[in-house]
Design a protein around this motif. Structure first.
Motif, PDB file in Angstrom:
ATOM      1  N   ASN A  57     -29.678 -38.959  -6.206  1.00 25.21           N
ATOM      2  CA  ASN A  57     -28.163 -38.693  -5.846  1.00 25.21           C
ATOM      3  C   ASN A  57     -27.326 -39.457  -6.978  1.00 25.21           C
ATOM      4  OD1 ASN A  57     -28.295 -37.029  -4.111  1.00 25.21           O
ATOM      5  ND2 ASN A  57     -28.066 -38.464  -2.244  1.00 25.21           N
ATOM      6  N   THR A  58     -27.734 -40.719  -7.196  1.00 30.81           N
ATOM      7  CA  THR A  58     -27.062 -41.519  -8.334  1.00 30.81           C
ATOM      8  C   THR A  58     -27.042 -40.692  -9.664  1.00 30.81           C
ATOM      9  OG1 THR A  58     -27.670 -43.616  -7.276  1.00 30.81           O
ATOM     10  CG2 THR A  58     -27.310 -43.778  -9.517  1.00 30.81           C
ATOM     11  N   TRP A  59     -28.135 -40.144 -10.184  1.00 29.75           N
ATOM     12  CA  TRP A  59     -28.389 -39.226 -11.274  1.00 29.75           C
ATOM     13  C   TRP A  59     -27.243 -37.984 -11.135  1.00 29.75           C
ATOM     14  CZ3 TRP A  59     -29.224 -34.318 -12.777  1.00 29.75           C
ATOM     15  CH2 TRP A  59     -29.334 -34.217 -14.242  1.00 29.75           C
ATOM     16  N   ILE A  60     -27.330 -37.505 -10.225  1.00 29.52           N
ATOM     17  CA  ILE A  60     -26.516 -36.366  -9.824  1.00 29.52           C
ATOM     18  C   ILE A  60     -25.130 -36.778 -10.146  1.00 29.52           C
ATOM     19  CG2 ILE A  60     -25.579 -34.521  -8.031  1.00 29.52           C
ATOM     20  CD1 ILE A  60     -28.412 -34.637  -6.955  1.00 29.52           C
ATOM     21  N   ARG A  61     -24.630 -37.753  -9.558  1.00 28.18           N
ATOM     22  CA  ARG A  61     -23.227 -38.575  -9.541  1.00 28.18           C
ATOM     23  C   ARG A  61     -22.852 -38.992 -11.172  1.00 28.18           C
ATOM     24  NH1 ARG A  61     -24.636 -41.051  -4.311  1.00 28.18           N
ATOM     25  NH2 ARG A  61     -23.859 -39.688  -2.568  1.00 28.18           N
ATOM     26  N   GLY A  62     -23.936 -39.092 -11.903  1.00 29.38           N
ATOM     27  CA  GLY A  62     -23.487 -39.560 -13.183  1.00 29.38           C
ATOM     28  C   GLY A  62     -22.958 -38.868 -14.088  1.00 29.38           C
ATOM     29  N   GLN A  63     -22.247 -39.358 -15.012  1.00 28.46           N
ATOM     30  CA  GLN A  63     -21.391 -38.747 -15.902  1.00 28.46           C
ATOM     31  C   GLN A  63     -22.060 -37.701 -16.970  1.00 28.46           C
ATOM     32  OE1 GLN A  63     -18.087 -38.912 -16.407  1.00 28.46           O
ATOM     33  NE2 GLN A  63     -17.977 -37.539 -18.075  1.00 28.46           N
ATOM     34  N   GLY A  64     -21.692 -36.504 -17.035  1.00 27.64           N
ATOM     35  CA  GLY A  64     -22.212 -35.590 -18.153  1.00 27.64           C
ATOM     36  C   GLY A  64     -23.467 -34.693 -17.442  1.00 27.64           C
ATOM     37  N   HIS A  65     -23.912 -34.851 -16.475  1.00 25.41           N
ATOM     38  CA  HIS A  65     -24.946 -33.896 -16.112  1.00 25.41           C
ATOM     39  C   HIS A  65     -24.885 -32.554 -15.757  1.00 25.41           C
ATOM     40  CE1 HIS A  65     -26.838 -38.153 -15.488  1.00 25.41           C
ATOM     41  NE2 HIS A  65     -27.289 -37.868 -16.650  1.00 25.41           N
ATOM     42  N   PHE A  66     -23.912 -32.495 -14.801  1.00 22.46           N
ATOM     43  CA  PHE A  66     -23.146 -31.156 -14.388  1.00 22.46           C
ATOM     44  C   PHE A  66     -21.925 -30.983 -14.625  1.00 22.46           C
ATOM     45  CE2 PHE A  66     -26.733 -32.227 -11.195  1.00 22.46           C
ATOM     46  CZ  PHE A  66     -27.589 -31.173 -11.328  1.00 22.46           C
ATOM     47  N   ASP A  67     -21.429 -29.738 -14.615  1.00 22.65           N
ATOM     48  CA  ASP A  67     -19.927 -29.553 -14.945  1.00 22.65           C
ATOM     49  C   ASP A  67     -19.187 -30.110 -13.702  1.00 22.65           C
ATOM     50  OD1 ASP A  67     -20.537 -27.776 -17.285  1.00 22.65           O
ATOM     51  OD2 ASP A  67     -21.463 -26.633 -15.803  1.00 22.65           O
TER      52      ASP A  67
END
Length: 440
Positions: free
Chosen positions: A380-390
Motif C-alpha cells: 500500500n505504501t508503494w501504491i500511494r507513492g508518487q508517480g506509480h499510477f495515474d
C-alpha cells in the motif's frame, strides 16, 4: 541485424510526450491524487463506436458450479436446454450486440437460437419478460452459430432500446449442448438464472424452470454509443465480484459506483465493467487465470475502455506463506506486476488508477504475527507513492477501523473480516472520485 544502407533505425527518430495533469480530490474517507509523470491521455474517438456496457469475467466452471441434473450429464452439459439470464448494463443505447465465450471449452459450443428482451418489472434475476420486448439475435445473418474451442463469437447488431442501468434478459438455447464438461461461466453472478428443457427462447415466462445463481456462456454486452461514451474496467477479486452483496440486488461496489457516475455532472456516459472473480490473484492462477495472464482478454481488448482501476493483491499475500522471506517475495512480485500492468495499459492509451488493499485482521489470512500485514502495508505504501499510477484510490483508508487499522470497521463487513456488506461496498463506491473519469 544492421538496417539497410541509407536507412536510419526508426527508434532513433521517435520521441514521446506525456501529458502532465495535477488533480487532488478529497472526500471524507479518501484522498485520490492524480499522478502526473506517468499519466496518459485516453484515446479520443470520432463518431459512434462500440462500448462494452456489461461483462462477466469468463472462468472454467468447477464441478460444484455446473448446472444441476439433468442439465449436466456424464459427458455433456446444457444439451436440449434453454438458459435465461439477466445482466445489468451500465450505459444504454439504441443498438446492442452480444459476445458468447467458449474460452475454457475443450469442444466447440453450438448455439441454436438466442433472444434478448426486457425482464418483467425491469428486475434482475426474474424468468419472465416484458411482452413485446423480445428480439431475435443473429450471427452473420443466421440464427445459429458455433463458438470454436477457446474462442468467442460476436452477434449481429440488434436494434433495441436499452436505458442506462437497465436489466437485460438474454435467452439462449443449445440443442446439442456442449459435448464435454469444460463449460465457460461466471459462477459469482449474484444473479439468478433459469434452466429448462427444450427451446423456450421466445416464451414470455419459464414456468417450472430450475434456478441457479450463476452466469453461463455470455461474456459481454456491447452498445453502439456516441464518441464521448467510454468505459472504466475494474480488475479485482471477490471484493469486486461482490461476495457479501445481495443476490439480485446489484449492490456490489462497482454497481454503486456506476449509480454515482450516472447521476454526477460530467460522467453520465461512462460504462463500468466488473472484471473480477472470487479467489483471483495477480501473480498465480486461482479461480480464473492470474491478472497478468488475463489483462489482454479482460481489459485491453474490451471495447471502449479508457480507464482501469486495479484493486487486487490481497489473495496473493494471503495465500503466500506467513514467513518474512515469502512475504518479502510476494510484495516484491506484486509491485513488479503492478508496474507491468501500468506499462501495458498505457501502451493502449488507458489510464490506470491503483486502489490500496483492504485490511484482513481477524480473517484466516491474519497470521497473528503481523507478517502478512507488514507485506500489505508495504504494498500500500508503494501504491500511494508518487508517480506509480495515474491516480490513487485509498480504499484502505475508507474502510479500516481507525482504532485498529489492521481490521475493517466492524459494521462494514459480513463476519469474516475480509468481505464487505452492501453498506461497506457503498463506502468503497463513495471513495472513488467521479472527477477521475471526466473527459473534458
Amino acid at each position: 541485424m544492421k538496417p539497410p544502407p541509407g536507412r536510419t533505425p526508426l527508434a532513433t527518430l521517435l520521441s514521446t510526450g506525456v501529458l502532465v495533469l495535477a488533480l487532488v480530490v478529497t472526500t471524507t474517507a479518501v484522498t485520490a491524487l492524480v499522478r502526473g509523470p506517468r499519466q496518459v491521455t485516453p484515446v479520443v474517438r470520432q463518431g459512434s463506436h462500440w462500448v462494452t456496457t456489461w461483462t462477466g469475467m469468463p472462468q472454467l466452471t468447477e464441478a460444484g458450479n455446473l448446472p444441476p441434473a439433468p442439465f449436466t450429464g456424464e459427458r455433456s452439459v446444457l444439451a436440449d436446454t434453454t438458459l435465461r439470464q439477466t445482466v445489468r448494463v451500465t450505459v444504454g443505447a439504441h443498438r446492442l450486440r452480444l459476445r458468447f465465450s467458449n474460452a475454457y471449452g475443450d469442444t466447440a459450443l453450438p448455439l441454436t437460437s438466442v433472444t434478448v428482451a426486457l425482464p418483467a418489472g425491469g428486475k434482475a434475476g426474474v424468468g419472465a419478460i416484458v411482452p413485446g420486448s423480445l428480439h431475435p439475435v443473429t450471427f452473420s445473418g443466421r440464427a445459429a452459430t458455433v463458438v470454436p474451442v477457446g474462442a468467442q463469437v460476436v452477434s449481429d447488431p440488434v436494434d433495441f432500446e436499452l436505458a442506462p442501468g437497465a436489466n437485460l434478459t438474454v435467452t439462449a438455447y443449445t440443442a446439442q449442448g456442449q459435448p464435454d464438461l469444460a463449460l465457460t461461466s461466471h459462477p459469482g453472478s449474484r444473479t439468478t438464472s433459469y434452466l429448462v428443457g427444450g427451446d423456450h427462447t421466445e416464451d414470455p415466462d419459464l414456468t417450472g424452470a430450475t434456478t441457479v445463481d450463476h452466469w453461463y456462456l455470455l461474456s459481454d454486452v456491447e452498445v453502439l454509443a456516441p464518441a464521448a461514451t467510454r468505459a472504466v474496467a475494474v480488475l479485482g477479486d471477490s471484493l469486486t465480484d461482490g461476495r457479501g452483496s445481495t443476490t439480485n440486488g446489484n449492490d456490489r461496489w462497482p454497481d454503486q459506483f456506476f449509480d454515482r457516475l450516472r447521476s454526477g455532472a460530467g460522467t453520465p456516459d461512462t460504462a463500468v465493467l466488473n472484471q473480477a472473480a472470487g479467489g483471483n490473484r495477480v501473480l498465480n492462477d486461482g479461480l480464473g487465470p492470474n491478472v497478468l495472464a488475463r489483462l489482454d482478454r479482460d481489459v485491453l481488448s474490451r471495447s471502449g475502455v479508457s480507464w482501469l482501476i486495479l484493486f487486487e493483491g490481497v489473495n496473493d499475500i494471503g495465500t503466500a506463506a506467513a514467513t518474512p522471506e515469502a512475504q518479502q517475495a510476494v510484495a516484491d512480485d506484486l509491485i513488479a506486476a503492478y508496474r507491468q500492468i501500468v506499462v501495458r495499459a498505457h501502451a493502449q492509451g488507458i489510464r490506470v488508477y491503483g486502489a490500496t488493499l483492504l485490511p484482513f485482521g481477524g480473517n484466516a489470512y491474519d497470521d497473528g504475527g503481523g507478517v502478512r500485514e507488514a507485506a500489505r502495508q508495504r504494498v500500500n505504501t508503494w501504491i500511494r507513492g508518487q508517480g506509480h499510477f495515474d491516480a490513487v484510490i485509498d480504499f484502505d483508508r475508507a474502510v479500516r477501523d481507525p482504532a485498529d487499522p489492521s481490521r475493517l470497521r466492524a459494521g462494514l463487513q459480513v463476519g469474516d473480516w475480509l468481505h464487505l456488506n452492501p453498506t461497506g461496498y457503498g463506502v468503497l463506491a463513495a471513495a472513488v472520485p467521479p472527477g477521475l473519469f471526466r473527459t473534458s
